[in-house]
Design a protein around this motif. Structure first.
Motif, PDB file in Angstrom:
ATOM      1  N   THR A  47      50.961   8.881  14.325  1.00 57.56           N
ATOM      2  CA  THR A  47      52.470   8.592  14.838  1.00 57.56           C
ATOM      3  C   THR A  47      53.544   8.492  14.168  1.00 57.56           C
ATOM      4  O   THR A  47      54.779   9.130  14.529  1.00 57.56           O
ATOM      5  CB  THR A  47      52.142   6.830  15.300  1.00 57.56           C
ATOM      6  OG1 THR A  47      50.970   6.934  16.139  1.00 57.56           O
ATOM      7  CG2 THR A  47      53.176   6.400  16.403  1.00 57.56           C
ATOM      8  N   VAL A  97      56.752  10.738  14.867  1.00 61.65           N
ATOM      9  CA  VAL A  97      57.988   9.988  15.115  1.00 61.65           C
ATOM     10  C   VAL A  97      59.172  10.380  14.196  1.00 61.65           C
ATOM     11  O   VAL A  97      60.139  10.876  14.378  1.00 61.65           O
ATOM     12  CB  VAL A  97      57.901   8.496  15.022  1.00 61.65           C
ATOM     13  CG1 VAL A  97      59.242   7.952  15.279  1.00 61.65           C
ATOM     14  CG2 VAL A  97      57.276   8.293  16.389  1.00 61.65           C
ATOM     15  N   ILE A 105      50.602   7.844  21.316  1.00 64.06           N
ATOM     16  CA  ILE A 105      51.512   6.570  20.794  1.00 64.06           C
ATOM     17  C   ILE A 105      52.809   7.289  20.655  1.00 64.06           C
ATOM     18  O   ILE A 105      54.102   6.574  21.155  1.00 64.06           O
ATOM     19  CB  ILE A 105      50.943   5.721  19.673  1.00 64.06           C
ATOM     20  CG1 ILE A 105      49.669   4.967  20.237  1.00 64.06           C
ATOM     21  CG2 ILE A 105      51.900   4.766  19.411  1.00 64.06           C
ATOM     22  CD1 ILE A 105      48.929   4.537  18.923  1.00 64.06           C
ATOM     23  N   ILE A 154      56.295   6.315  22.196  1.00 62.95           N
ATOM     24  CA  ILE A 154      57.121   5.641  21.123  1.00 62.95           C
ATOM     25  C   ILE A 154      58.648   6.074  21.068  1.00 62.95           C
ATOM     26  O   ILE A 154      59.816   5.624  21.171  1.00 62.95           O
ATOM     27  CB  ILE A 154      56.752   5.001  20.040  1.00 62.95           C
ATOM     28  CG1 ILE A 154      56.650   3.745  19.781  1.00 62.95           C
ATOM     29  CG2 ILE A 154      57.285   5.737  18.841  1.00 62.95           C
ATOM     30  CD1 ILE A 154      55.790   3.292  18.439  1.00 62.95           C
TER      31      ILE A 154
END
Lengths: 225, 385
Positions: free
Chosen positions: B34, B38, B329, B333
């Motif tokens: 994640t 990100v 995720i 996100i």
């Protein structure tokens, strides 16, 4: 040099445990021998040292003093890994309370000792199925241990002990968790294994079981009685 | 029956316990995936945004005596008598190897013009490119749409007293003031910014360019390499890389990367501790079982093999699940942490790395429990004989 005429020869065996500041003499100055194809019962009260003696005979528990010769082999002169190989080849254990692996089926439990031997898969399977058949468990070979009765679990434990055809079977209270009728069945099985040529050494505190064996070694407070 | 049958049997028939073990790995791997996903999206976003903060390459005509000054960059002399680049030659930019890395190419023509009796800097620009480059400009009015509209720098507007909507005469041509810039602190404050073609006509420099500002994306392409490529195609120009701008871009990106690396290391550490503690618990639970294995003739190496094989299998499952969950995720996100952000996409290389990392982590965390198990005294382990 000691001349060994017996399958198992125990010489001046001693085993001490340290319990806090106290030294406990579990076994003291034991000398005895067991011949090939004998059925010997080791009798004694709880805490007499009989189970400790059995674990030493099986190469699991290093003695504090003395020597054990099995088939002329000084057992405790071997390294830990050599003793593991010795157990694989010479010893079949029947543990107190069956001690089956809960997540393996009957067939897998019986085949367990063969996981470290070199036989081919087909041969392993046929050997395991033979002993399962002899124990009358063919129809239950795919069941897990908790799906079996106490007597059936004991039979699986015996099958596992004999699957590699070891010359010596060590049994620790094999009938301890069984009713009288089943216990006698199991003793009959052990007797027939003895007649087939296995040397059987059985620890028990039940005098009724003594009758199945050919000789009794009595242990009291770590000494031969 | 082989040793791996024992490992498979244990995993397949003790699902709840195995799930708990896998959970530690999944938490660790998914957090890392994640964070990395990100960060990658953020890096791209930051880079794109930073690229909008102006040029990082400036191309000016090679000059021996003259020097111009624009935006703190030395581009020629104060009398605006500059040498020019042929506008047509700019098409050569398309032939450089890293052309795709050139995000904005903003040509300019510079020269003096007299307005209301005052000599002023006239800057002709391609408004589309210029406005993409100068995203920080603030203005009163609206940006020019037609060729007779222009923008005034704040000082020029004050000096000449022009407001948006006013008409300004330049070389006897009427131009409408579309916007007045708020002070920028640069040379643009004292310039009249007009359409490139119109300015060229007024200055008598049709088809000529005084300088070119370029904004390049530089991830994976060194800015110096780009300047060399451009200089190679324009031997009569001086191509300068504004390394300071590039460095600050890269520093911002590196800071994000370091931050995510730091977090990843902490998560890996916590994840491995979790796996180790769970594995230790699992081994302790299996003390009796290990005693049985040893009693029936398993060597220490056999016991280690069983436990490490289980760890490896759990590592593979944990790695794959962690990677999938991490991506899921990240997908959820990204829009929350980056305005208008779009998930950078599944990185399969990271997938392979995740599985390898999970297996290594699982094996490493299981090494001590496996060693401990294999060295267990069988009689102690059994406590029955």
């Amino acid at each position: 040099m000691t001349k060994i005429n017996h399958l198992i020869q125990v010489e001046d065996l001693g085993k001490d445990y340290q319990s806090g500041d106290t030294t406990v003499n579990a076994i003291q100055n034991m000398d005895f021998s067991i011949d090939d194809e004998e059925f010997v019962t080791i009798m004694g009260q709880s805490g007499s040292g009989k189970s400790t003696l059995l674990s030493i005979l099986g190469g699991l528990n290093h003695p504090s003093s003395g020597k054990i010769f099995v088939d002329s082999l000084d057992l405790y002169s071997l390294s830990t890994e050599q003793r593991a190989d010795f157990r694989s080849e010479y010893i079949g254990f029947i543990f107190h309370s069956f001690q089956l692996i809960s997540y393996l089926t009957v067939l897998e439990n019986v085949k367990l000792p063969m996981a470290v031997t070199g036989q081919k898969k087909k041969k392993k399977n046929s050997m395991a199925l033979d002993v399962i058949d002899r124990m009358g468990l063919t129809s239950k070979k795919d069941r897990l241990p908790d799906q079996l009765s106490g007597g059936e679990q004991e039979r699986v434990a015996i099958a596992r002990a004999i699957v590699n055809k070891p010359p010596i079977i060590l049994a620790d209270e094999p009938t301890g968790n069984l009713d009288t009728h089943t216990a006698k069945d199991i003793m009959g099985l052990l007797k027939s294994l003895n007649q087939d040529g296995h040397t059987i050494i059985m620890v028990t505190h039940n005098p009724e079981m003594e009758a199945f064996s050919g000789r009794t070694i009595n242990v009291k407070d770590g000494n031969l009685a | 029956m082989k040793l791996h049958n024992i490992s498979f049997g244990n995993i397949s028939r003790r699902k709840a316990k195995m799930l708990f073990l896998i959970m530690g790995l999944v938490i660790g791997i998914s957090t890392i995936v994640t964070l990395l996903s990100v960060t990658e999206t953020m890096t791209r976003d930051i880079e794109e945004r930073l690229n909008q903060f102006g040029a990082n390459i400036v191309m000016v005509p090679r000059s021996e005596n003259l020097s111009l000054s624009y935006g703190g960059i030395d581009v020629g002399g104060v009398n605006y008598q500059v040498r020019e680049i042929a506008q047509q030659s700019l098409s050569r930019l398309k032939t450089i190897k890293n052309y795709k890395n050139l995000a904005i190419v903003a040509p300019k023509v510079l020269g003096p013009v007299v307005v209301n009796g005052k000599k002023i800097l006239l800057m002709g620009v391609d408004f589309k490119e210029e406005l993409a480059l100068k995203t920080w400009w603030q203005k009163k009015g609206k940006y020019p749409v037609t060729k007779d509209e222009l923008i005034l720098g704040s000082e020029v507007a004050t000096m000449l007293n022009f407001l948006p909507g006013d008409t300004m005469m330049m070389a006897n041509e009427p131009f409408q003031v579309a916007a007045v810039l708020k002070p920028t602190g640069t040379s643009e404050d004292s310039a009249v910014i007009a359409d490139l073609a119109s300015a060229q006509k007024i200055l008598g420099k049709e088809g000529k360019i005084s300088m070119v500002e370029i904004s390049a994306f530089c991830q994976g392409c060194p800015i110096t390499e780009l300047t060399l490529q451009i200089a190679g195609k324009f031997p009569d120009t001086k191509v300068t890389a504004m390394k300071q701008a590039v460095m600050s871009k890269m520093q911002s990106i590196e800071m994000f990367k370091s931050f995510s690396l730091g977090i990843s290391i902490i998560v890996i550490f916590i994840g491995s501790l979790l796996v180790m503690v769970t594995m230790m618990g699992s081994v302790n639970e299996r003390t009796r079982e290990i005693g049985i294995f040893r009693a029936i003739g398993f060597r220490r190496g056999h016991v280690m093999q069983i436990i490490l094989l289980e760890a490896m299998l759990l590592g593979i499952v944990g790695g794959v699940l962690g990677f999938a969950i991490g991506n899921a995720i990240a997908l959820g996100i990204v829009p929350m942490v980056i305005h208008d952000g779009q998930f950078a996409g599944i990185n399969y290389q990271l997938g392979g790395l995740s599985v390898l990392m999970a297996v290594a982590l699982s094996l490493l965390a299981s090494l001590y429990p496996a060693f401990k198990a294999s060295n267990m005294d069988p009689s102690e382990a059994l406590r029955v004989l």
